[in-house]
Design a protein around this motif. Structure first.
Motif, PDB file in Angstrom:
ATOM      1  N   THR A 646       0.866  -1.176   0.000  1.00 21.88           N
ATOM      2  CA  THR A 646       0.000   0.000   0.000  1.00 21.88           C
ATOM      3  C   THR A 646       0.903   1.226   0.000  1.00 21.88           C
ATOM      4  O   THR A 646       2.048   1.154   0.403  1.00 21.88           O
ATOM      5  N   TRP A 649       0.327   3.600  -4.860  1.00 21.11           N
ATOM      6  CA  TRP A 649      -0.827   3.489  -5.744  1.00 21.11           C
ATOM      7  C   TRP A 649      -0.512   3.811  -7.178  1.00 21.11           C
ATOM      8  O   TRP A 649      -1.135   3.296  -8.100  1.00 21.11           O
ATOM      9  N   TYR A 665      -5.122   6.292  -9.655  1.00 20.47           N
ATOM     10  CA  TYR A 665      -4.513   5.697  -8.465  1.00 20.47           C
ATOM     11  C   TYR A 665      -5.321   6.037  -7.230  1.00 20.47           C
ATOM     12  O   TYR A 665      -5.337   5.310  -6.259  1.00 20.47           O
ATOM     13  N   LYS A 669      -6.700   3.399  -4.631  1.00 21.86           N
ATOM     14  CA  LYS A 669      -6.486   3.546  -3.198  1.00 21.86           C
ATOM     15  C   LYS A 669      -7.812   3.479  -2.467  1.00 21.86           C
ATOM     16  O   LYS A 669      -7.945   2.816  -1.437  1.00 21.86           O
ATOM     17  N   LYS A 673      -9.212   0.778   0.186  1.00 17.89           N
ATOM     18  CA  LYS A 673      -9.743   1.180   1.482  1.00 17.89           C
ATOM     19  C   LYS A 673     -11.081   0.498   1.724  1.00 17.89           C
ATOM     20  O   LYS A 673     -11.340  -0.052   2.802  1.00 17.89           O
TER      21      LYS A 673
END
Length: 727
Positions: A646, A649, A665, A669, A673
Motif C-alpha cells: 500500500t 498506488w 490511483y 487507493k 480502502k
DNA sequence: ATTAGGG
DNA sequence: CCCTAAT
C-alpha cells in the motif's frame, strides 16, 4: 519477520519508494545487497502468507527464470520503480535526495563525478540484477505472471484462436504488450458473430431492434432450416468467427442471435494481452448456417442451444448489439483445433482464476447484412435477397470477399430491385444480418487439472461479466442516428436500397467498465449522462451510435470500417463522459481513417435530443460515472497490492490498471480502502457485487502485512536514523 | 503529480 | 467517488 530487523533500503519491489535504493560505497552496496535479500525474504513471507494455496500451487509450476516471465517481471519492476532502471543515475539521485538527504550528501562529497557515476552504474546494475532475481522469484511464486512472449500459448498463429490463459496482467501484460505491439495490427477483440435478421415489416424502432422481436422473425425462418447452429460446448459463448466466405455465424445475441462460437478475430491482439482467445467452437454447421446463401438460419435450433447455459448472457446480448465489423481473417476452428487449444490452455494455465482485465472494453462490432435475393427482388420481396454488407464491412473487408462481392455486383442490382419492390408494396421485408460483434479480451486462468467443463464455465463467467451491463441498439443511417423509433423503416428510408448501404446498427455495451451507469440490471440508465449513448437510452430515439470500444491496443479493421462508415462512434469504456472526444483521439491513434469521426461527433451532438444535452451536462457536472469494480479488477488490485504494497498506488495503477484509464490511483487507493473495510465487516453487511471471500482474505493479509512493514520502517527510522546514512 | 484521509 | 491537505 526477519525483515523487520534488517534494513529495507534498496529493495525495489517491495520497498516504499521513499527509501534509498542504492549506495555508492562498497559497504553500502553490501548493505544494499543484504537489504535486497531481506526484501526478497519479506516478499517470500508475504507471498507465503498471502498466497497460500494458490501460490503454492503455482510454485509447483514455476516458470524457468530464463524465460520471458522473468523478463516481464523485470519489466514490471522497471516500470514500478520508474526511472530507476532507465536512468539509474539521474533518476536515482533525485529519489534518494528526497528520501535521504544524508545519502545524497555523502554522494556529493565523494566527489568526483566520474567515480560516482561508475559506482552508480554498478549499483544500478546490481539493482537490476537483484530485481531480476526478485522478478524471477516473484514469477515463480506468483506463477501466474508469466506471459512471456516465449510462451507458446501466448503466441497466436494467425488462425489459432485459443483460449488463453492469462496470468496476472500486471507485469506480464506489459511485457507482452511491448513485444507484441507490432503484431497487434489485428484487433484484440474477439468477435462474436451473431446473426440477426430483421423483418422489415416491423418498425425501425428501438423496440423493434430488440432481439426478441427480431428473433421471432428470424426464428421462423430458421426453423425452416434444419441446421442447428452449434452450441458450442462452452455453451456460454459461442462465437463464431465469420469466414469471409461464410460470413454468418449465428449468434446468440439478442433474441435473434446466438452465439455459436467464440473466436478470436484477431489473434494478434490476444497475444498482445498475453492471452489467447478463448475460442469456443464454431462448427461447420455454423458456417453453413452462416453462409450467405442460406439466409434462413435455424433460429429454433439456435434458440435451444442458445440456452447456452446462461440466459443472462443471452438476454444481455439480445438487449444490446454492437456492430461488429467482421474481420477478414476469421477462421472457424474445428473441434479438433478447439481441443488442441484447450490442451494448450490447460497446460499453460496454472490457476483456475479467470480474470478480466481492466481493459475489458467491450468492443462489439456488428455487421449488418441485408439479404435479398435477386429472385425475391423480382417478387418484390425483400427477403429474397442477397447479402448486403454494410459499408462498414466494406472497409474492413478486404477480407470478406463475400461482402464486397455481394455488394458490388449482386448487391446493387438486388438493391435496386429491392427498392422497386419496396416502392410497390409496403409488405416488403428488410432482412438484416448482423454477423458479429466483438468481445473484449478475456483472460482466463485455469489449472491444468481443471475440467473442460470448468473452463467452459470460466469462459461463460467471463463473458457474462462482460455483458453484464447489457447492450443497447442504435441505428445509424447515413451517419445519422435514427432516433425516432416510431417511424417505419420505409419512412426512415431504411428500406430503400441506398439506405442499406448507409445503415448501421450500433451496440452499446453497458459493461460495468465502459458504461457503468447504464446498468440494465440496475435499471438505472439515467446516470450515464456522460455517455451520449446512455442518455439516449432513456429517449425514444434509441439510436445511439455504436461505439466500438476503443481498444487499448488499437482499432481493429472492423473498427476502421465502422469509422469510415461514420456510423460508429466509439464509446469509451474508460471515459464515458468524454466519450466522443476520447474516442476520436483514440481512433486517431489507432488508425488513420479517422476523418469520419469528427463529423460523427458533430452530427451526433447536433442530433442529440434537446433533453440529452442538459442531462449530460448535469451529469457531467455532478461527477464522473460510477464504475463499480468488477471481481476481476479487485483481483488485479489485490494482487498488485500484494506485490507492491500500500502506499504505492501509482505503481499499482501502472502495473495492474495501466490500461484502465478510468481507474486512477486515487480510485485504486479508495477501492483498497473499501476492500479492507469490506473484508472486516460481516458478509451480510456487504453490498454490491460480492467479492470472493478468498480475495477479501488476501486483502486483509496483505493489508496487515504492509501495515506492519510501514510501522517497521518508521520505527527503524526513529530508532536508527543512522541506518539511513549507512545505507 | 502523488499520497493519505476524511467526507 | 469527491475533496483537500501535505508532500
Amino acid at each position: 519477520m526477519v525483515a523487520q530487523k534488517r534494513i529495507d533500503y534498496g529493495f525495489v519491489g517491495y520497498q516504499v519508494p521513499t527509501k534509498p535504493r542504492a549506495t555508492r560505497s562498497p559497504r553500502k552496496r553490501d548493505t544494499f545487497q543484504r537489504s535486497v535479500e531481506h526484501n526478497q525474504m519479506c516478499a517470500i513471507d508475504l507471498l507465503a502468507t498471502v498466497a497460500a494455496g494458490t501460490l503454492l500451487q503455482e510454485k509447483q509450476n514455476p516458470i524457468t527464470p530464463g524465460d520471458g516471465s522473468s523478463k516481464k517481471d523485470q519489466h514490471g519492476f522497471v516500470k514500478e520503480e520508474g526511472q530507476d532502471t532507465n536512468k539509474p543515475f539521474k533518476a536515482e539521485l533525485p529519489n534518494e535526495a528526497s528520501c535521504d538527504r544524508r545519502l545524497q550528501h555523502g554522494f556529493v562529497k565523494e566527489g568526483c563525478p566520474d567515480a560516482n557515476k561508475s559506482l552508480k552504474a554498478e549499483l544500478s546494475d546490481d539493482v537490476s540484477s537483484d530485481r531480476k532475481c526478485f522478478s524471477a522469484f516473484s514469477s515463480q511464486v506468483y506463477g501466474q505472471n508469466h506471459c512471456s512472449k516465449e510462451n507458446p500459448h501466448l503466441e497466436i498463429d494467425g488462425h489459432s484462436c485459443m483460449a488463453s490463459i492469462v496470468t496476472s496482467y500486471s507485469c506480464s501484460e506489459r511485457l507482452v504488450a511491448d513485444v507484441l505491439v507490432d503484431r497487434k495490427s489485428h484487433s484484440e477483440m474477439k468477435n462474436i458473430t451473431s446473426k440477426v435478421e430483421l423483418g422489415s415489416s416491423g418498425y425501425p424502432d428501438c423496440s423493434d431492434c430488440n432481439l426478441d422481436v427480431d428473433v421471432s422473425k428470424v426464428k421462423d425462418e430458421l426453423q425452416k432450416s434444419e441446421k442447428v447452429p452449434i452450441g458450442t460446448a462452452t455453451g456460454a459463448c459461442c462465437v463464431e468467427e465469420l469466414m469471409d466466405e461464410k460470413p454468418q455465424a449465428p449468434i446468440g445475441l439478442g433474441g435473434n442471435a446466438k452465439l455459436s462460437g467464440y473466436n478470436d478475430s484477431v489473434p494478434s491482439s490476444s497475444l498482445f494481452k498475453g492471452c489467447k482467445n478463448v475460442t469456443v467452437v464454431s462448427r461447420d454447421d455454423d458456417e453453413n448456417f452462416s453462409g450467405c446463401a442460406h439466409p434462413s438460419s435455424k433460429t429454433k435450433s439456435f434458440r435451444s442451444k442458445t440456452c447456452i447455459g446462461d440466459q443472462r448472457i443471452r438476454k444481455r446480448l439480445a438487449s444490446k448489439y454492437r456492430k461488429v465489423a467482421r474481420e477478414s481473417k476469421h477462421e472457424t476452428l474445428s473441434n479438433n483445433a478447439v481441443d488442441k487449444n484447450f490442451n494448450r490452455v490447460y497446460n499453460s494455465q496454472k490457476n483456475y482464476h479467470k480474470r478480466q482485465i481492466s481493459q475489458m472494453n467491450i468492443p462489439f462490432k456488428k455487421r449488418k447484412i441485408f439479404d435479398c435475393n435477386s429472385t425475391s427482388n423480382s417478387n418484390g420481396n425483400i427477403r429474397s435477397g442477397c447479402t448486403y454488407y454494410l459499408p462498414n464491412n466494406d472497409t474492413n473487408q478486404g477480407v470478406s470477399c463475400s461482402s464486397s462481392r455481394m455488394r458490388k455486383d449482386p448487391g446493387k442490382s438486388s438493391l435496386e430491385a429491392y427498392r422497386h419492390s419496396a416502392v410497390r408494396s409496403r409488405d416488403s421485408h428488410v432482412k438484416l444480418r448482423i454477423k458479429s460483434f466483438r468481445v473484449p479480451e478475456l483472460f482466463i486462468e485455469i489449472s491444468e487439472t481443471a475440467t473442460v467443463a470448468s473452463l467452459k464455465k470460466a469462459v461463460m463467467e467471463a463473458v457474462t461479466t462482460l455483458l453484464q451491463g447489457g447492450l443497447r441498439v442504435g441505428m445509424i443511417l447515413h451517419g445519422k442516428k435514427l432516433r425516432d423509433d416510431s417511424k417505419t423503416l420505409l419512412q426512415t428510408g431504411v428500406s430503400h436500397d441506398n439506405q442499406l448501404d448507409a445503415l448501421g446498427f450500433t451496440l452499446e455495451p453497458n459493461s460495468s467498465q465502459s458504461l457503468p451507469l447504464t446498468c440494465a440490471k440496475d435499471s438505472l440508465h439515467v446516470p450515464t449522462a456522460d455517455n451520449m449513448p446512455l442518455s439516449l437510452i432513456g429517449h425514444t430515439s434509441s439510436p445511439s451510435v455504436i461505439y466500438p470500444t476503443p481498444m487499448i491496443h488499437g482499432f481493429s479493421d472492423a473498427e476502421h470500417q465502422v469509422t469510415s462508415l461514420g456510423n460508429i462512434v466509439e464509446s469509451d469504456h474508460d471515459s464515458a463522459p468524454s466519450s466522443i472526444n476520447t474516442l476520436g483521439e483514440k481512433r486517431l491513434i489507432g488508425s488513420t481513417e479517422l476523418v469520419t469521426i469528427p463529423e460523427m461527433d458533430t452530427e451526433g451532438l447536433a442530433m442529440l435530443p434537446v433533453n440529452q444535452k442538459p442531462k449530460r451536462t448535469e451529469i457531467s457536472q455532478r461527477r464522473r460515472i460510477r464504475r463499480p469494480f468488477s471481481v476481476a479488477e479487485v483481483e488485479a488490485l489485490v494482487e498488485a497490492v500484494e506485490r507492491l504494497g500500500t502506499g504505492r498506488w501509482r505503481d499499482v495503477k501502472l502495473h495492474a490498471f495501466d490500461d484502465a484509464k478510468h481507474r486512477t490511483y486515487v480510485d485504486l487507493k479508495d477501492k483498497w480502502k473499501t476492500l479492507v473495510h469490506t473484508a472486516r465487516i460481516s458478509p451480510q453487511q456487504r453490498r454490491g457485487e460480492p467479492v470472493p471471500q478468498e480475495l477479501l482474505d488476501r486483502v486483509l493479509t496483505a493489508h496487515a502485512y504492509w501495515s506492519q512493514q510501514q510501522q517497521t520502517k518508521q520505527q527503524q527510522l526513529k530508532h536508527h536514523p543512522e541506518t539511513c546514512l549507512l545505507l
